[in-house]
Design an enzyme around this catalytic site. Structure first.
Site, PDB file in Angstrom:
ATOM      1  N   ARG B  58       0.801  -1.214   0.000  1.00  0.00           N
ATOM      2  CA  ARG B  58       0.000   0.000   0.000  1.00  0.00           C
ATOM      3  C   ARG B  58       0.843   1.279   0.000  1.00  0.00           C
ATOM      4  O   ARG B  58       0.747   2.110  -0.898  1.00  0.00           O
ATOM      5  CB  ARG B  58      -0.836  -0.063   1.271  1.00  0.00           C
ATOM      6  CG  ARG B  58      -2.014   0.792   1.330  1.00  0.00           C
ATOM      7  CD  ARG B  58      -2.857   0.292   2.473  1.00  0.00           C
ATOM      8  NE  ARG B  58      -3.599  -0.884   2.068  1.00  0.00           N
ATOM      9  CZ  ARG B  58      -4.901  -0.846   1.782  1.00  0.00           C
ATOM     10  NH1 ARG B  58      -5.573   0.274   1.892  1.00  0.00           N
ATOM     11  NH2 ARG B  58      -5.523  -1.925   1.407  1.00  0.00           N
ATOM     12  N   THR B  59       1.680   1.407   1.022  1.00  0.00           N
ATOM     13  CA  THR B  59       2.450   2.641   1.166  1.00  0.00           C
ATOM     14  C   THR B  59       3.466   2.777   0.031  1.00  0.00           C
ATOM     15  O   THR B  59       3.643   3.853  -0.534  1.00  0.00           O
ATOM     16  CB  THR B  59       3.162   2.670   2.533  1.00  0.00           C
ATOM     17  OG1 THR B  59       2.177   2.525   3.550  1.00  0.00           O
ATOM     18  CG2 THR B  59       3.905   3.968   2.741  1.00  0.00           C
ATOM     19  N   LYS B  86      22.573  -9.760   2.346  1.00  0.00           N
ATOM     20  CA  LYS B  86      23.989 -10.126   2.427  1.00  0.00           C
ATOM     21  C   LYS B  86      24.660  -9.502   3.646  1.00  0.00           C
ATOM     22  O   LYS B  86      25.865  -9.610   3.818  1.00  0.00           O
ATOM     23  CB  LYS B  86      24.719  -9.676   1.162  1.00  0.00           C
ATOM     24  CG  LYS B  86      24.266 -10.403  -0.093  1.00  0.00           C
ATOM     25  CD  LYS B  86      24.950  -9.807  -1.324  1.00  0.00           C
ATOM     26  CE  LYS B  86      24.187 -10.135  -2.583  1.00  0.00           C
ATOM     27  NZ  LYS B  86      24.432  -9.129  -3.630  1.00  0.00           N
ATOM     28  N   ARG B 108      11.210   2.783   4.595  1.00  0.00           N
ATOM     29  CA  ARG B 108      10.385   2.066   5.578  1.00  0.00           C
ATOM     30  C   ARG B 108      11.278   1.039   6.236  1.00  0.00           C
ATOM     31  O   ARG B 108      12.028   0.331   5.547  1.00  0.00           O
ATOM     32  CB  ARG B 108       9.220   1.397   4.861  1.00  0.00           C
ATOM     33  CG  ARG B 108       8.734   0.115   5.477  1.00  0.00           C
ATOM     34  CD  ARG B 108       7.476   0.139   6.290  1.00  0.00           C
ATOM     35  NE  ARG B 108       6.461   1.097   6.020  1.00  0.00           N
ATOM     36  CZ  ARG B 108       5.172   0.785   5.852  1.00  0.00           C
ATOM     37  NH1 ARG B 108       4.795  -0.481   5.821  1.00  0.00           N
ATOM     38  NH2 ARG B 108       4.275   1.718   5.703  1.00  0.00           N
ATOM     39  N   HIS B 136       4.727   7.413  11.371  1.00  0.00           N
ATOM     40  CA  HIS B 136       4.383   7.230   9.968  1.00  0.00           C
ATOM     41  C   HIS B 136       3.753   8.556   9.529  1.00  0.00           C
ATOM     42  O   HIS B 136       2.539   8.657   9.376  1.00  0.00           O
ATOM     43  CB  HIS B 136       3.392   6.063   9.845  1.00  0.00           C
ATOM     44  CG  HIS B 136       3.172   5.588   8.435  1.00  0.00           C
ATOM     45  ND1 HIS B 136       3.629   6.271   7.331  1.00  0.00           N
ATOM     46  CD2 HIS B 136       2.534   4.498   7.957  1.00  0.00           C
ATOM     47  CE1 HIS B 136       3.280   5.614   6.235  1.00  0.00           C
ATOM     48  NE2 HIS B 136       2.619   4.540   6.585  1.00  0.00           N
TER      49      HIS B 136
END
Lengths: 450, 307
Positions: B58-59, B86, B108, B136
């Site tokens: 969504r974001t 890694k 994020r 957020h």
């Protein structure tokens, strides 16, 4: 080697000395102390007289300086063996003497863990070869610090361990902790408790409170520490074992210890660290991983209680919990950074603020940072064979010639990048402090700085 | 007027004027989205990197659409395909992204404070698309935008936020934004997920859903993270729904014209009944559309500030 230190202001509570003295050291031991005062207090019997310079290998002029018995830090992580990229016995002891510390006790959470006499002997051998100051290993309580079965406490003690701790981890199993406190009575060995209820603290990275919520970081409540301190005091009462509580950080913990001492639980002692009486959880703001430490920095109220505890004797010892880490480990996600503060080189300066603020007298400071830890660890000529360990925490004739000469007047700025320790992880970088050692004498050697 | 910082990291750090500037700018971009040609050349030649260390459809999509509507090039980096697996450090990844020519990095991450860390360490603009349980901010801004659009104001509205406040970065940013703009915020949920400390943020705390919803203008539901189940925060989703699920009967406690919001994705039947989610009160899809306009405004405004 003969060393003559003249005109320094010696503070040594064991001899009730707080005045200008001349100090004589030969082959690493104190031979004579001459008080210069008119009365002379009978120390050294002969009063002040300056021997001919030629008779000494070193003459140190200490006028205007404070002299203390070398500091004894009973909570240090030297990281060797296994984590030499963080610190070594060599660099850690160099940092110690820079901070005026002449004896360090190193915690067993190395790799491999110091849970058997072989590792203890390795550490002691390295310390003899490369150490700038005395090193006294602390052995693990349980094998591999796993909290499952007792390590070989007796054999480690005989190899030179001065205390036992699973530091970094608690002994969660109450029965096992009981056994450790009971069994250690054979040699009157000290059990040091890292008091943390692991289920209550699980995943936590800072003090629990409004600030942890607003930073979105998982909190560790004060009760995670207090529950375990309450348990361990109860177990000390049950067993008669010698219990020492490491790095006390909360007001509730101080209260529990005060009550235990008042009740007469004779064999309980406790330490705190300079960061717990100098800064609050606010230091974490901005996700400063150099302020991430376990137990976490607490609230204003806790800091005040720690200072009271230091003042009234509830907290016997100031130790550093020196926990050096690599720069890469401390930069990145706060959650993933390891806990710990590099403390050896700021401990004296931060503690001296307590003297300036009248929380402690200079004599009491010497007790907290030298005499009390020496006594608790049996390094004061009482418990261990003093021919092996020497006598620490005092400058009485016959004791080790470990001392620190301090300029208590000139301010200096803490510069983490310039630390002798490999660990530059400190929340005190840039702080202006006083009381910097100008000379430290340890293991019969003289370390001098401008 | 412009933003003071090259980054948008948290609602806590920006002023009320800056919030208003973003909302006004978003209103302009919303007009663009209603046109036949939904694209402006505002950031042509710039590069936006979506650096997602946590799964998000969504974001990430919303940011991607917003960036494309502004004509920037968009690169998506997610944990599963990048060198993160890694063992590369956050800083090394960020520096690499910068060397590739990123002007804006949208990040994020599951750890709180990572966007803050990144912003301090790289010259590109950093936009926080959710960091751990911290903030957020663009979600709060789009929530404000939606409330403003539906209610005509923010001040003095009664806004009830329901669910896992403790772990919700959406709730944190919403609390800061709403209280700043003068709304009255109520937090509803079990004490394990709504700790008392939250009262100090200027919100009222309710454990009883009906009492908390009484007379509310806005009901914001939070997603219950199913992985919390079995961790002792609440006994079962069944019991949770009984106590804190939004049903039609509970909605009737709120004002007649109350709107229902949800940051998505919804767990139907766990925190919200389907009939409520699909009702005329629900503005959940408006939130999605407004999210694009608000993120366009944020990308546009941060790129106008030099490091």
């Amino acid at each position: 080697m003969k060393i003559f230190i003249k005109n320094g202001h010696l503070v040594d509570p064991t001899q009730k000395i707080d005045e200008i003295c001349d100090i004589f050291i030969q082959d690493g031991k104190i031979t004579e102390i001459h008080a210069q005062g008119a009365k002379g207090k009978g120390i050294g019997a002969k009063g002040s007289k300056e021997p001919a310079a030629g008779k000494f290998d070193e003459i140190i002029e200490a006028s205007g300086m404070i002299i203390m018995p070398g500091l004894v830090d009973m909570h240090v992580h030297l990281r060797e063996p296994g984590f030499e990229y963080k610190e070594t016995i060599k660099t850690g002891t160099e940092a110690a003497v820079r901070g005026g510390i002449t004896s360090v006790c190193c915690m067993p959470n190395t790799n491999p863990v110091n849970d058997n006499p072989g590792i203890t002997e390795f550490i002691l051998r390295k310390a003899i070869l490369e150490g700038s100051c005395s090193v006294f290993p602390i052995g693990a309580i349980t094998k591999g610090q796993k909290g499952e079965e007792l390590a070989e406490l007796g054999m480690m003690y005989d190899a030179g361990c001065v205390a036992f701790s699973d530091d970094g981890r608690p002994v969660m199993d109450s029965l096992l902790m009981r056994r450790a406190l009971e069994y250690s009575r054979v040699r009157k060995a000290l059990i040091i408790s890292h008091a943390e209820d692991m289920s209550l603290a699980a995943g936590g990275v800072m003090n629990e409170g409004l600030l942890s919520i607003t930073l979105g970081l998982k909190g560790i409540p004060a009760q995670a520490e207090e529950i375990m301190i309450a348990r361990d005091i109860a177990l000390a009462e049950l067993t008669g074992g010698r219990l020492h509580i490491a790095h006390v950080s909360t007001a509730g913990s101080v209260e529990l210890l005060r009550a235990a001492k008042k009740r007469g639980v004779a064999e309980v002692t406790a330490e705190t660290c300079p960061h717990y009486f100098s800064i609050t959880e606010q230091a974490v703001c901005g996700y400063n991983a150099n302020a991430k430490v376990n137990p976490p920095l607490r609230s204003e109220k806790d800091v005040e209680a720690i200072r009271m505890g230091v003042h009234d004797g509830t907290l016997d010892v100031i130790a550093t919990d020196h926990a050096p880490h690599h720069k890469d480990e401390k930069s990145g996600e706060f959650d993933n950074a390891p806990s710990g503060i590099s403390g050896l080189e700021t401990s004296l300066g931060l503690s001296m603020r307590l003297v300036d603020e009248k929380v402690l007298t200079l004599g009491q400071l010497v007790e907290k940072m030298s005499l009390n830890p020496a006594r608790i660890l049996g390094l004061h000529g009482d418990n261990h064979s003093s021919t092996l360990t020497g006598i620490k925490g005092t400058l009485k004739p016959g004791a080790d010639g470990d001392l620190v000469i301090i300029d208590t007047k000139t301010e200096y700025t803490v510069n983490a990048a310039g630390f002798k320790s490999k660990g530059k992880n400190t929340p005190f970088d840039g702080w202006v402090l006083k009381a910097r050692p100008v000379v430290t004498v340890a293991k019969g050697r003289i370390y001098r700085w401008e | 007027m412009s933003l003071r910082s090259k980054d948008l990291i948290s609602i806590k750090d920006i002023s009320t004027e800056e919030i208003e500037l973003i909302l006004e700018t978003a209103a302009g971009f919303k007009d663009v989205l209603g046109r036949d040609i939904k694209k402006v050349p505002a950031l042509r030649g710039k590069t936006t990197v979506n650096l997602f260390y946590e799964p998000s459809t969504r974001t990430r999509t919303s940011f991607e659409v917003a960036a494309k509507r502004l004509s920037t090039d968009v690169i998506n980096i997610t944990t599963s395909t990048s060198s993160v697996v890694k063992g590369e450090t956050l800083l090394d990844t960020a520096r690499t992204v910068l060397a590739l020519g990123a002007d804006i990095v949208v990040i994020r991450h599951s750890c709180s404070g990572t966007s803050h860390f990144l912003a301090k360490n790289i010259e590109a603009s950093v936009v926080n698309a959710g960091d751990g349980t911290n903030e957020h901010p663009t979600q709060a801004l789009l929530d404000l935008f939606t409330i403003q659009e539906k209610k005509g104001r923010i001040r003095d509205l009664e806004v009830a936020i329901v669910g896992d406040i403790l772990h919700s970065r959406v709730a944190k940013s919403d609390i800061y934004a709403l209280t700043r703009l003068g709304a009255n915020v109520r937090l509803i949920g079990p004490p394990t997920l709504v700790p008392d400390y939250l009262k100090d943020l200027g919100a009222k705390v309710y454990f009883d859903m009906n009492a908390g919803l009484e007379g509310a203008d806005v009901i914001m539901m939070l997603r219950i993270q199913l992985e919390r189940q079995g961790k002792g925060f609440f006994p079962s989703t069944h019991e949770y729904f009984r106590n804190w699920g939004l049903t039609a009967a509970r909605v009737s406690r709120a004002k007649d014209d109350a709107i229902i919001m949800h940051p998505g994705p919804m767990n139907r039947g766990i925190e919200i009944a389907s009939e409520v989610a699909d009702s005329s009160r629900s503005v959940i899809l408006d939130q999605v559309t407004n999210g694009i306009a608000v993120r366009m405004a944020v990308l546009y405004l941060v790129s106008g500030v030099k490091a």
